[in-house]
Structures are given as structure tokens and as C-alpha cells.
Design an enzyme around this catalytic site. Sequence first.
Site, PDB file in Angstrom:
ATOM      1  N   MET A  26       0.847  -1.195   0.000  1.00 18.21           N
ATOM      2  CA  MET A  26       0.000   0.000   0.000  1.00 18.21           C
ATOM      3  C   MET A  26       0.889   1.254   0.000  1.00 18.21           C
ATOM      4  SD  MET A  26      -3.411  -0.949   2.099  1.00 18.21           S
ATOM      5  CE  MET A  26      -2.762  -0.733   3.738  1.00 18.21           C
ATOM      6  N   GLY A  32      11.266  -2.638   5.640  1.00 15.74           N
ATOM      7  CA  GLY A  32      10.543  -3.914   5.670  1.00 15.74           C
ATOM      8  C   GLY A  32      10.062  -4.307   4.274  1.00 15.74           C
ATOM      9  N   HIS A  33       9.503  -3.329   3.533  1.00 11.53           N
ATOM     10  CA  HIS A  33       9.056  -3.624   2.163  1.00 11.53           C
ATOM     11  C   HIS A  33      10.258  -3.981   1.271  1.00 11.53           C
ATOM     12  CE1 HIS A  33       5.720  -0.806   3.452  1.00 11.53           C
ATOM     13  NE2 HIS A  33       5.034  -1.828   2.992  1.00 11.53           N
TER      14      HIS A  33
HETATM   15  O1  PAF Z   1      -0.020  -5.892   3.543  1.00 10.05           O
HETATM   16  C1  PAF Z   1      -0.454  -4.940   2.858  1.00 10.05           C
HETATM   17  O2  PAF Z   1       0.205  -3.917   2.655  1.00 10.05           O
HETATM   18  C2  PAF Z   1      -1.848  -5.047   2.262  1.00 10.05           C
HETATM   19  O3  PAF Z   1      -2.721  -5.696   3.123  1.00 10.05           O
HETATM   20  C3  PAF Z   1      -1.864  -5.681   0.862  1.00 10.05           C
HETATM   21  C4  PAF Z   1      -1.395  -7.128   0.903  1.00 10.05           C
HETATM   22  C5  PAF Z   1      -0.973  -4.891  -0.076  1.00 10.05           C
HETATM   23  C6  PAF Z   1      -3.292  -5.681   0.303  1.00 10.05           C
HETATM   24  O4  PAF Z   1      -3.785  -4.391   0.183  1.00 10.05           O
END
Ligand code: PAF
Length: 277
Positions: A26, A32-33
Site C-alpha cells: 500500500m 521492511g518492504h
Molecule cells: O499488507 C499490505 O500492505 C496489504 O494488506 C496488501 C497485501 C498490499 C493488500 O492491500
Amino acid sequence: MQLIHTIHDLRAWRKKQTTVAFVPTMGNLHEGHLRLVKEAKKQADSVIVSIFVNRLQFGQGEDFGAYPRTLEDDLKKLAEEGVSAVFAPNEKELYPNIKQDFQIEPPNIQNELCGAFRPGHFRGVATVVTKLFNLVQPDIACFGKKDYQQLHIIKTMVADLNIPIKIIGVDTGRAPDGLALSSRNGYLTVNERDHAAELFKQLSKIEVAIKAGEQNYALLEETAKNTLTQAGWDVDYIEIRNANTLNIAHMGDKDLVVLGAARLGKPRLIDNIEIHL
Ligand code: PAF
């Protein structure tokens, strides 16, 4: 790195790829990402990241409107990681019928743990993830273990519905004091941030006790809850569950996970630790 806004362009991009690893997000990307992206890069020839704040998974009174949208910064970070493409649709592109009449209903576990406090949340997650899977058609998708219940529901969905995508759970990135990295940490005041690792510390104490042979799980959960409450947290739950099924843990279970969710001031923080006996 290609920036894609439409389903039409996404499908054209996908046709030109061989193996694809996908990281749905999102946005408001943090270390972390980027760990998910690094893992994805090991798994396939091309990596695509989606950035979409999914209204369907936010309840009434939650932070959909305030959720940080930082596309420019996110794109810089992803370009530095060598991502092949970013899919950043607007709401109309993904939800032309904003009600999204047809939704994916996860099994009962959606109403437990975080789901007990966020009704409909996992239905919203499962629905958008299914749409994104159908659009991106990746071979592999990476999700963080911080959202343990989400990862469990997605793994179950993919298995039960024969979706041909390998799901990889990536270990939680942590600050030096142990706080799990999360976009919502940005809502913490300086003072709250100083105390925010306490949730992780309480989960770690439970881990140590279980590994030392403690079997009274209810007592461990209660002690951690009380300690956090006395320190000013508003605790939703601290629970020890079976790591594979997410059912209540029973004596003799070898794979456990201790999960917690609690508010410190405004933000609701979640965390968990897997325990393998
Ligand atoms: O983990 C997240 O950021 C959200 O729940 C996801 C998997 C992108 C779905 O909107």
C-alpha cells in the site's frame, strides 16, 4: 523501471516477461518492504511491486483517508532496488464498481485475532489480492510475516482455490530495539516511539518462557497483557496459536506463534514471533 497505471499497460508488460515475482504493497515503503523486494529478486527474472491503498480493507473510523501516500519517494526507493515495474492504479481502475459486489470470503479465521477487531478487513485484503494476482499473474508473491494472519489467509486461499502462485513469507524487519517496521510507526510521537518496542519485548518473554518449558499459555498471555496495560497500552489481544493452522495452541504443538496487537496512543501496532519446539 516502468511505472504502470492501467490494467491495459500491465497486461502488455506481463506478456513480455518470463518469470515474475510480485510484491503487493500500500506504499509508504520502508526497509521492511525493501526486504520483500530483495527476496522477490532472488525468485524470478522480473519483480513488480504494486502500490494501492485498498479502501475495502479499512473499517469505519480507520485511517484510510490519512494513510500516507508517498508515491514519489516510493518510486525512488524501488528504482534503487532494481525493480522492473511498479503498478500504481487509481481507485477507478481497480474498482470501477466501487462497491465491488463480488468479494472473496475467507474462512472463519478472518473473525479471530485482528479480524475480531477489524470486521471485514481480511475480506477486503483477500479480494484485492485476488484481483492483483489475476492482473499481474505472477509466478511468486512475497508477503511479510509481520502480518502473520494475512499471510496465513493468503496461503490458504491460494491452496484452496488452486491459484498457481508460490507464496513466500519474509521475516519481519526490525529497528535496533526490536520494533517491527511498519508504515503505522510514523504515527507514533517521539515519546511513544521510545516505548514502542515493549510489545515485541513481551512477545519475546513468552517465547523464552515457552522454550524453557512453561506450558500455562493462558497465564503467559494474561501476564503480557497486564504488563502492557499497566505501561499505558490498549491491548486488543496477546495469543499463542498453532503456527500452521492459527488455531488455539494445544499442549504438544511443536510449531507455535505468539501474536499481539495493541494501541500505543493513536497507532495500533501488531507483531508476532514464531516458536519452533
Ligand atoms: O499488507 C499490505 O500492505 C496489504 O494488506 C496488501 C497485501 C498490499 C493488500 O492491500
